[in-house]
Structure formats: structure tokens, C-alpha cells
Scaffold this motif. Structure first.
Motif, PDB file in Angstrom:
ATOM      1  N   SER A 185     111.888 105.662 155.998  1.00  0.00           N
ATOM      2  CA  SER A 185     111.074 106.781 156.485  1.00  0.00           C
ATOM      3  C   SER A 185     111.890 108.055 156.634  1.00  0.00           C
ATOM      4  O   SER A 185     111.354 109.155 156.526  1.00  0.00           O
ATOM      5  CB  SER A 185     110.423 106.418 157.819  1.00  0.00           C
ATOM      6  N   ALA A 186     113.199 107.922 156.880  1.00  0.00           N
ATOM      7  CA  ALA A 186     114.072 109.087 157.043  1.00  0.00           C
ATOM      8  C   ALA A 186     114.926 109.331 155.801  1.00  0.00           C
ATOM      9  O   ALA A 186     115.727 110.265 155.779  1.00  0.00           O
ATOM     10  CB  ALA A 186     114.983 108.887 158.250  1.00  0.00           C
ATOM     11  N   LYS A 187     114.758 108.467 154.794  1.00  0.00           N
ATOM     12  CA  LYS A 187     115.575 108.558 153.571  1.00  0.00           C
ATOM     13  C   LYS A 187     117.062 108.576 153.939  1.00  0.00           C
ATOM     14  O   LYS A 187     117.830 109.410 153.472  1.00  0.00           O
ATOM     15  CB  LYS A 187     115.211 109.788 152.741  1.00  0.00           C
ATOM     16  N   LEU A 188     117.454 107.639 154.819  1.00  0.00           N
ATOM     17  CA  LEU A 188     118.825 107.549 155.291  1.00  0.00           C
ATOM     18  C   LEU A 188     119.406 106.185 154.932  1.00  0.00           C
ATOM     19  O   LEU A 188     118.794 105.154 155.189  1.00  0.00           O
ATOM     20  CB  LEU A 188     118.879 107.737 156.811  1.00  0.00           C
ATOM     21  N   VAL A 189     120.593 106.216 154.325  1.00  0.00           N
ATOM     22  CA  VAL A 189     121.334 105.005 153.994  1.00  0.00           C
ATOM     23  C   VAL A 189     122.575 104.969 154.881  1.00  0.00           C
ATOM     24  O   VAL A 189     123.265 105.977 155.040  1.00  0.00           O
ATOM     25  CB  VAL A 189     121.729 104.993 152.500  1.00  0.00           C
ATOM     26  N   ILE A 190     122.842 103.796 155.450  1.00  0.00           N
ATOM     27  CA  ILE A 190     124.021 103.594 156.288  1.00  0.00           C
ATOM     28  C   ILE A 190     124.884 102.551 155.594  1.00  0.00           C
ATOM     29  O   ILE A 190     124.434 101.424 155.360  1.00  0.00           O
ATOM     30  CB  ILE A 190     123.623 103.119 157.697  1.00  0.00           C
ATOM     31  N   GLU A 191     126.104 102.939 155.271  1.00  0.00           N
ATOM     32  CA  GLU A 191     127.018 102.055 154.555  1.00  0.00           C
ATOM     33  C   GLU A 191     128.191 101.668 155.446  1.00  0.00           C
ATOM     34  O   GLU A 191     128.697 102.493 156.202  1.00  0.00           O
ATOM     35  CB  GLU A 191     127.559 102.752 153.304  1.00  0.00           C
ATOM     36  N   VAL A 192     128.613 100.424 155.347  1.00  0.00           N
ATOM     37  CA  VAL A 192     129.799  99.926 156.038  1.00  0.00           C
ATOM     38  C   VAL A 192     130.833  99.632 154.958  1.00  0.00           C
ATOM     39  O   VAL A 192     130.623  98.765 154.108  1.00  0.00           O
ATOM     40  CB  VAL A 192     129.493  98.657 156.859  1.00  0.00           C
ATOM     41  N   ASP A 193     131.937 100.380 154.994  1.00  0.00           N
ATOM     42  CA  ASP A 193     132.939 100.294 153.943  1.00  0.00           C
ATOM     43  C   ASP A 193     134.132  99.452 154.364  1.00  0.00           C
ATOM     44  O   ASP A 193     134.782  99.743 155.360  1.00  0.00           O
ATOM     45  CB  ASP A 193     133.444 101.695 153.577  1.00  0.00           C
ATOM     46  N   GLY A 194     134.405  98.427 153.567  1.00  0.00           N
ATOM     47  CA  GLY A 194     135.611  97.628 153.736  1.00  0.00           C
ATOM     48  C   GLY A 194     136.741  98.208 152.905  1.00  0.00           C
ATOM     49  O   GLY A 194     136.617  99.283 152.305  1.00  0.00           O
ATOM     50  N   GLU A 195     137.833  97.484 152.828  1.00  0.00           N
ATOM     51  CA  GLU A 195     139.037  97.968 152.161  1.00  0.00           C
ATOM     52  C   GLU A 195     138.820  98.358 150.704  1.00  0.00           C
ATOM     53  O   GLU A 195     139.416  99.320 150.231  1.00  0.00           O
ATOM     54  CB  GLU A 195     140.131  96.903 152.234  1.00  0.00           C
ATOM     55  N   HIS A 196     137.996  97.606 149.981  1.00  0.00           N
ATOM     56  CA  HIS A 196     137.827  97.885 148.549  1.00  0.00           C
ATOM     57  C   HIS A 196     137.216  99.269 148.283  1.00  0.00           C
ATOM     58  O   HIS A 196     137.358  99.802 147.200  1.00  0.00           O
ATOM     59  CB  HIS A 196     137.001  96.791 147.871  1.00  0.00           C
ATOM     60  N   HIS A 197     136.596  99.867 149.286  1.00  0.00           N
ATOM     61  CA  HIS A 197     136.019 101.203 149.118  1.00  0.00           C
ATOM     62  C   HIS A 197     137.092 102.290 149.086  1.00  0.00           C
ATOM     63  O   HIS A 197     136.808 103.417 148.705  1.00  0.00           O
ATOM     64  CB  HIS A 197     135.023 101.508 150.240  1.00  0.00           C
ATOM     65  N   PHE A 198     138.302 101.955 149.497  1.00  0.00           N
ATOM     66  CA  PHE A 198     139.363 102.949 149.586  1.00  0.00           C
ATOM     67  C   PHE A 198     140.357 102.865 148.428  1.00  0.00           C
ATOM     68  O   PHE A 198     141.387 103.518 148.453  1.00  0.00           O
ATOM     69  CB  PHE A 198     140.060 102.841 150.950  1.00  0.00           C
ATOM     70  N   THR A 199     140.014 102.080 147.417  1.00  0.00           N
ATOM     71  CA  THR A 199     140.801 102.054 146.186  1.00  0.00           C
ATOM     72  C   THR A 199     140.262 103.159 145.280  1.00  0.00           C
ATOM     73  O   THR A 199     139.126 103.634 145.477  1.00  0.00           O
ATOM     74  CB  THR A 199     140.656 100.698 145.471  1.00  0.00           C
ATOM     75  N   PRO A 200     141.034 103.582 144.282  1.00  0.00           N
ATOM     76  CA  PRO A 200     140.522 104.618 143.370  1.00  0.00           C
ATOM     77  C   PRO A 200     139.183 104.240 142.728  1.00  0.00           C
ATOM     78  O   PRO A 200     138.260 105.056 142.685  1.00  0.00           O
ATOM     79  CB  PRO A 200     141.634 104.758 142.325  1.00  0.00           C
ATOM     80  N   SER A 201     139.058 102.995 142.276  1.00  0.00           N
ATOM     81  CA  SER A 201     137.782 102.609 141.647  1.00  0.00           C
ATOM     82  C   SER A 201     136.660 102.532 142.677  1.00  0.00           C
ATOM     83  O   SER A 201     135.513 102.877 142.386  1.00  0.00           O
ATOM     84  CB  SER A 201     137.918 101.287 140.896  1.00  0.00           C
ATOM     85  N   GLY A 202     136.982 102.094 143.891  1.00  0.00           N
ATOM     86  CA  GLY A 202     135.975 102.037 144.949  1.00  0.00           C
ATOM     87  C   GLY A 202     135.473 103.414 145.330  1.00  0.00           C
ATOM     88  O   GLY A 202     134.268 103.633 145.502  1.00  0.00           O
ATOM     89  N   MET A 203     136.397 104.371 145.453  1.00  0.00           N
ATOM     90  CA  MET A 203     136.004 105.737 145.811  1.00  0.00           C
ATOM     91  C   MET A 203     135.176 106.386 144.695  1.00  0.00           C
ATOM     92  O   MET A 203     134.186 107.062 144.970  1.00  0.00           O
ATOM     93  CB  MET A 203     137.241 106.573 146.142  1.00  0.00           C
ATOM     94  N   THR A 204     135.557 106.124 143.447  1.00  0.00           N
ATOM     95  CA  THR A 204     134.788 106.658 142.314  1.00  0.00           C
ATOM     96  C   THR A 204     133.384 106.064 142.301  1.00  0.00           C
ATOM     97  O   THR A 204     132.401 106.772 142.110  1.00  0.00           O
ATOM     98  CB  THR A 204     135.512 106.358 140.988  1.00  0.00           C
ATOM     99  N   GLY A 205     133.301 104.756 142.546  1.00  0.00           N
ATOM    100  CA  GLY A 205     131.997 104.100 142.594  1.00  0.00           C
ATOM    101  C   GLY A 205     131.123 104.638 143.718  1.00  0.00           C
ATOM    102  O   GLY A 205     129.916 104.853 143.531  1.00  0.00           O
ATOM    103  N   ASP A 206     131.730 104.868 144.879  1.00  0.00           N
ATOM    104  CA  ASP A 206     130.979 105.403 146.017  1.00  0.00           C
ATOM    105  C   ASP A 206     130.477 106.816 145.727  1.00  0.00           C
ATOM    106  O   ASP A 206     129.352 107.165 146.090  1.00  0.00           O
ATOM    107  CB  ASP A 206     131.827 105.400 147.287  1.00  0.00           C
ATOM    108  N   GLU A 207     131.296 107.634 145.081  1.00  0.00           N
ATOM    109  CA  GLU A 207     130.872 108.999 144.727  1.00  0.00           C
ATOM    110  C   GLU A 207     129.679 108.961 143.776  1.00  0.00           C
ATOM    111  O   GLU A 207     128.705 109.707 143.963  1.00  0.00           O
ATOM    112  CB  GLU A 207     132.027 109.770 144.094  1.00  0.00           C
ATOM    113  N   LYS A 208     129.741 108.093 142.785  1.00  0.00           N
ATOM    114  CA  LYS A 208     128.642 107.953 141.816  1.00  0.00           C
ATOM    115  C   LYS A 208     127.371 107.473 142.525  1.00  0.00           C
ATOM    116  O   LYS A 208     126.287 108.008 142.315  1.00  0.00           O
ATOM    117  CB  LYS A 208     129.052 106.970 140.720  1.00  0.00           C
ATOM    118  N   ARG A 209     127.524 106.487 143.365  1.00  0.00           N
ATOM    119  CA  ARG A 209     126.394 105.915 144.115  1.00  0.00           C
ATOM    120  C   ARG A 209     125.769 106.959 145.042  1.00  0.00           C
ATOM    121  O   ARG A 209     124.554 107.120 145.087  1.00  0.00           O
ATOM    122  CB  ARG A 209     126.927 104.732 144.916  1.00  0.00           C
ATOM    123  N   ASP A 210     126.631 107.685 145.787  1.00  0.00           N
ATOM    124  CA  ASP A 210     126.134 108.708 146.708  1.00  0.00           C
ATOM    125  C   ASP A 210     125.400 109.812 145.955  1.00  0.00           C
ATOM    126  O   ASP A 210     124.373 110.316 146.427  1.00  0.00           O
ATOM    127  CB  ASP A 210     127.265 109.298 147.542  1.00  0.00           C
TER     128      ASP A 210
END
Length: 122
Positions: free
Chosen positions: A60-85
Motif C-alpha cells: 500500500s505504501a510501495k515500500l520495500v524493506i531489505e535486510v542485508d547480510g555480508e554478501h551484499h557488501f561484495t562488489p557483485s552484491g552491491m552491483t546487484g543491489d543497485e540494479k534491483r533498487d
């Protein structure tokens, strides 16, 4: 793919993720489930949105809440998160991200940030 369509791969992944929740996600989920009773806001867990699976979503608020573990802070994880966001933003969603340390050390701050994004006071 249209932002309103969920891919079969995302649906399958969502089912799998619902069975492998971290301790931080469990704690956050217990709190977010109360939003329905407290604020009339329905929160979904591990829900597909287009080709992605959101940890938590308030449609209803068009809000996504993500919980990021360690893999999100690798270069590929950060690139994937940017694309997803970027994809989620193109579909009209805002994204709030917390790392597992924030949930452990500053849980109340995380809840306040979510409530603030929703325009609610606690």
C-alpha cells in the motif's frame, strides 16, 4: 517485464526464502506483523515483486524493506543491489536497507526509520 508481473523464478525463490529466515529477519518480522493491528498496515514477507523477492514489502505504501547480510557488501552484491533498487524505483517502490548489525545493535532505530518512511509516529 512489466513491473506488475511476478516471474515464475521469483515466485519459486520466495517460497524457498520463507523457509530460511535469519534471526534478525525473525525479530523484524515479529515487529512488522504487529503493524496490521497497530496501524492497519499489511506487511508481506519474502514477497515477489517483478523479477525480485523483497524481504519485506508494504504494498500500500510501495515500500520495500531489505535486510542485508555480508554478501551484499561484495562488489557483485552491491552491483546487484543497485540494479534491483533501480528496477524497484522504476516500478514506484522506495527501498530501505538495514544490515544485520543494525538490526542487532539498533533495532528500535530501524523500526523508527520504517515508521518515519510511512509517515507514522510511534
Amino acid at each position: 517485464m512489466s513491473p506488475s508481473l511476478n516471474s515464475p523464478k521469483a515466485l519459486s525463490r520466495a517460497r524457498q526464502l520463507r523457509n530460511t529466515i535469519t534471526e534478525g529477519e525473525k525479530r523484524l518480522w515479529r515487529e512488522l506483523r504487529e503493524f496490521k493491528k497497530l496501524y492497519g498496515i499489511h506487511v508481506r514477507r519474502q514477497t515477489p515483486i517483478g523479477p525480485y523477492v523483497a524481504d519485506f514489502a508494504i504494498q500500500s505504501a510501495k515500500l520495500v524493506i531489505e535486510v542485508d547480510g555480508e554478501h551484499h557488501f561484495t562488489p557483485s552484491g552491491m552491483t546487484g543491489d543497485e540494479k534491483r533498487d533501480a528496477w524497484l524505483a522504476s516500478a514506484g517502490y522506495s527501498v530501505i536497507r538495514f544490515n544485520t548489525g543494525e538490526l542487532a545493535d539498533s533495532f528500535d532505530f530501524c523500526i523508527e526509520k520504517i515508521l518515519g518512511e510511512l509517515g507514522l509516529m510511534r
